[in-house]
Scaffold this active site. Structure first.
Site, PDB file in Angstrom:
ATOM      1  N   ALA A 126      15.952   4.856 -13.436  1.00 33.49           N
ATOM      2  CA  ALA A 126      15.847   5.207 -11.945  1.00 33.49           C
ATOM      3  C   ALA A 126      16.492   3.574 -11.518  1.00 33.49           C
ATOM      4  O   ALA A 126      15.172   2.574 -12.070  1.00 33.49           O
ATOM      5  CB  ALA A 126      14.670   5.565 -11.828  1.00 33.49           C
ATOM      6  N   MET A 127      17.256   3.916 -10.180  1.00 29.20           N
ATOM      7  CA  MET A 127      17.195   2.428  -9.981  1.00 29.20           C
ATOM      8  C   MET A 127      17.112   2.594  -8.400  1.00 29.20           C
ATOM      9  O   MET A 127      17.385   3.111  -7.169  1.00 29.20           O
ATOM     10  CB  MET A 127      19.021   1.933  -9.554  1.00 29.20           C
ATOM     11  CG  MET A 127      19.464   2.071 -11.929  1.00 29.20           C
ATOM     12  SD  MET A 127      19.026   0.674 -12.389  1.00 29.20           S
ATOM     13  CE  MET A 127      19.626  -0.809 -11.395  1.00 29.20           C
ATOM     14  N   ASP A 177      13.746  -5.141 -11.133  1.00 29.10           N
ATOM     15  CA  ASP A 177      12.804  -4.077 -11.305  1.00 29.10           C
ATOM     16  C   ASP A 177      13.771  -3.326 -11.907  1.00 29.10           C
ATOM     17  O   ASP A 177      13.136  -3.353 -13.632  1.00 29.10           O
ATOM     18  CB  ASP A 177      11.189  -3.554 -11.195  1.00 29.10           C
ATOM     19  CG  ASP A 177      10.384  -5.142 -11.076  1.00 29.10           C
ATOM     20  OD1 ASP A 177      10.561  -6.039 -10.856  1.00 29.10           O
ATOM     21  OD2 ASP A 177       9.232  -4.805  -9.673  1.00 29.10           O
ATOM     22  N   CYS A 187       4.881  10.145  -3.590  1.00 28.49           N
ATOM     23  CA  CYS A 187       6.314  10.255  -3.851  1.00 28.49           C
ATOM     24  C   CYS A 187       6.636  10.042  -5.263  1.00 28.49           C
ATOM     25  O   CYS A 187       6.947  10.326  -5.668  1.00 28.49           O
ATOM     26  CB  CYS A 187       7.062   9.097  -2.950  1.00 28.49           C
ATOM     27  SG  CYS A 187       8.322   9.007  -3.567  1.00 28.49           S
ATOM     28  N   GLY A 215      11.312   1.223 -13.456  1.00 23.94           N
ATOM     29  CA  GLY A 215      11.176  -0.298 -13.281  1.00 23.94           C
ATOM     30  C   GLY A 215       9.200   0.074 -13.078  1.00 23.94           C
ATOM     31  O   GLY A 215       8.902  -1.457 -12.558  1.00 23.94           O
ATOM     32  N   CYS A 233       8.186   2.906   2.701  1.00 25.90           N
ATOM     33  CA  CYS A 233      10.172   2.645   2.743  1.00 25.90           C
ATOM     34  C   CYS A 233      10.957   3.043   3.589  1.00 25.90           C
ATOM     35  O   CYS A 233      10.891   2.898   4.551  1.00 25.90           O
ATOM     36  CB  CYS A 233      10.543   3.532   0.570  1.00 25.90           C
ATOM     37  SG  CYS A 233      10.170   4.735   0.783  1.00 25.90           S
TER      38      CYS A 233
END
Length: 350
Positions: free
Chosen positions: A79-80, A85, A170, A194, A266
């Site tokens: 997961a990017m 991280d 989330c 991360g 976010c």
């Protein structure tokens, strides 16, 4: 065979990609601005092709709709987020890694949407990190799904007198459900992220455990994860500090080594959550701030603007600091009191 189209626009420029896909292979492609032709490549191979920003973005938007790959026990989906991280997690995952970024909904009126971990800029940074290391990268456009699953309950919760934590909703359910589903489509044996957390075995069961660095521990966001999923999840940063992560990224020459952290929900994009709620239908309504004895000490513009435990921003002059004890949505009332009144011996949970 199916035809899929992806597009991208920025500063008045537009890029368009058309792919004809048979199974997991591209049989025809109409695209400019990439470093190599796509015809005859698998979807996995195409996801590693770099190019001009707009063209690569349009390709990613096309691939995300149909992506699949044959299973490979050495493949890890990472997961990017576009930050340091996840970049180091990608390094740890080795040459068989594939990066995946979720593009999520952000308030269009946000003052600084670029700060968000799911912004278009973050997506580009994540893809460029993957391509710089020769790894494939896929973007999943989940803006509407995220808005329904996370943002709408956030707004509704405040309107009902709760203090919801959207990051727990989330990370603990929505994000991992989507990422694990992608990992399966991508033929990956497990998913790496991360997050600063660990997975330990206790009495024959795998359980979520705090990170080695107490200052960066993120298990509070992951507490809702179903333990049955932990066999498929890996937290490669759980045993190290943030400083060690940045140093590792710098040694690898990653451009994101000095990138700052995202600090708030976010989708707020750097904005104040109260203004966000007001823009999204939670109405201002004058009411009273009362002390513990029921004496009105000030008027307010809506109970939802106050959170139990809050000290700053009350606008009440008193001989000692006052805190929000509780809110009463039905009466649009806020109750304040001294610090010692915050102490409680019982709680209710559901």
């Amino acid at each position: 065979m199916i035809e899929v189209v992806g597009d991208s626009s920025r500063d008045g420029e537009v890029a368009l990609v058309r792919l004809v896909v048979d199974g997991d292979r591209i049989v025809d492609a109409d695209v400019d601005g990439l470093e190599r032709p796509l015809a005859a490549l698998t979807l996995l191979e195409a996801a590693a092709v770099p190019g001009e920003t707009l063209a690569a973005d349009a390709l990613a938007n096309a691939l995300g709709q149909v992506f699949r790959a044959e299973p490979d026990s050495d493949r890890v989906a990472v997961a990017m987020s576009g930050g340091v991280d996840s970049a180091v997690a990608l390094l740890r995952a080795g040459p068989g890694a594939i990066g995946v970024t979720l593009r999520l909904w952000i308030d269009p009126a946000a003052p600084d949407a670029e700060r968000a971990c799911c912004s278009p800029e973050a997506v580009i940074a994540a893809r460029e990190t993957c391509h710089a290391l020769g790894r494939p990268h896929v973007t999943l456009d989940l803006r509407e799904e995220f808005r329904r699953a996370v943002v709408a309950p956030f707004v509704r919760g405040y309107a009902e007198g709760e203090t919801p934590n959207p990051c727990i909703r989330c990370n603990g359910s929505f994000r991992f459900a989507e990422l694990l589903a992608f990992a399966e489509r991508a033929g990956a044996s497990r998913l790496a992220t991360g997050h600063y957390a660990r997975i330990v075995e206790h009495r024959g069961r795998k359980l979520l455990a705090r990170a080695a660095d107490p200052h960066k521990d993120q298990t509070y966001m992951l507490g809702r994860l179903d333990p049955r999923l932990l066999d498929r999840i890996w937290f490669p940063l759980g045993e190290q500090t943030k400083e060690e992560t940045r140093a590792e990224a710098a040694r690898a020459g990653l451009a994101v080594a000095g990138r700052g952290d995202s600090q708030e929900a976010c989708f707020l994009g750097g904005g104040d959550y109260r203004e966000f709620l007001r823009r999204h239908g939670v109405e201002d309504e004058a009411g009273e701030i009362d002390d513990e004895n029921g004496r009105a000490v000030r008027r307010h513009g809506g109970f939802w603007r106050f959170t139990p435990g809050q000290r700053r921003g009350l606008g009440v002059a008193a001989a000692q600091p006052l805190y929000v004890m509780r809110t009463d949505p039905g009466a649009n009332r806020v109750v304040v009191g001294p610090r010692e009144s915050l102490a409680i011996e019982t709680i209710s949970a559901r």
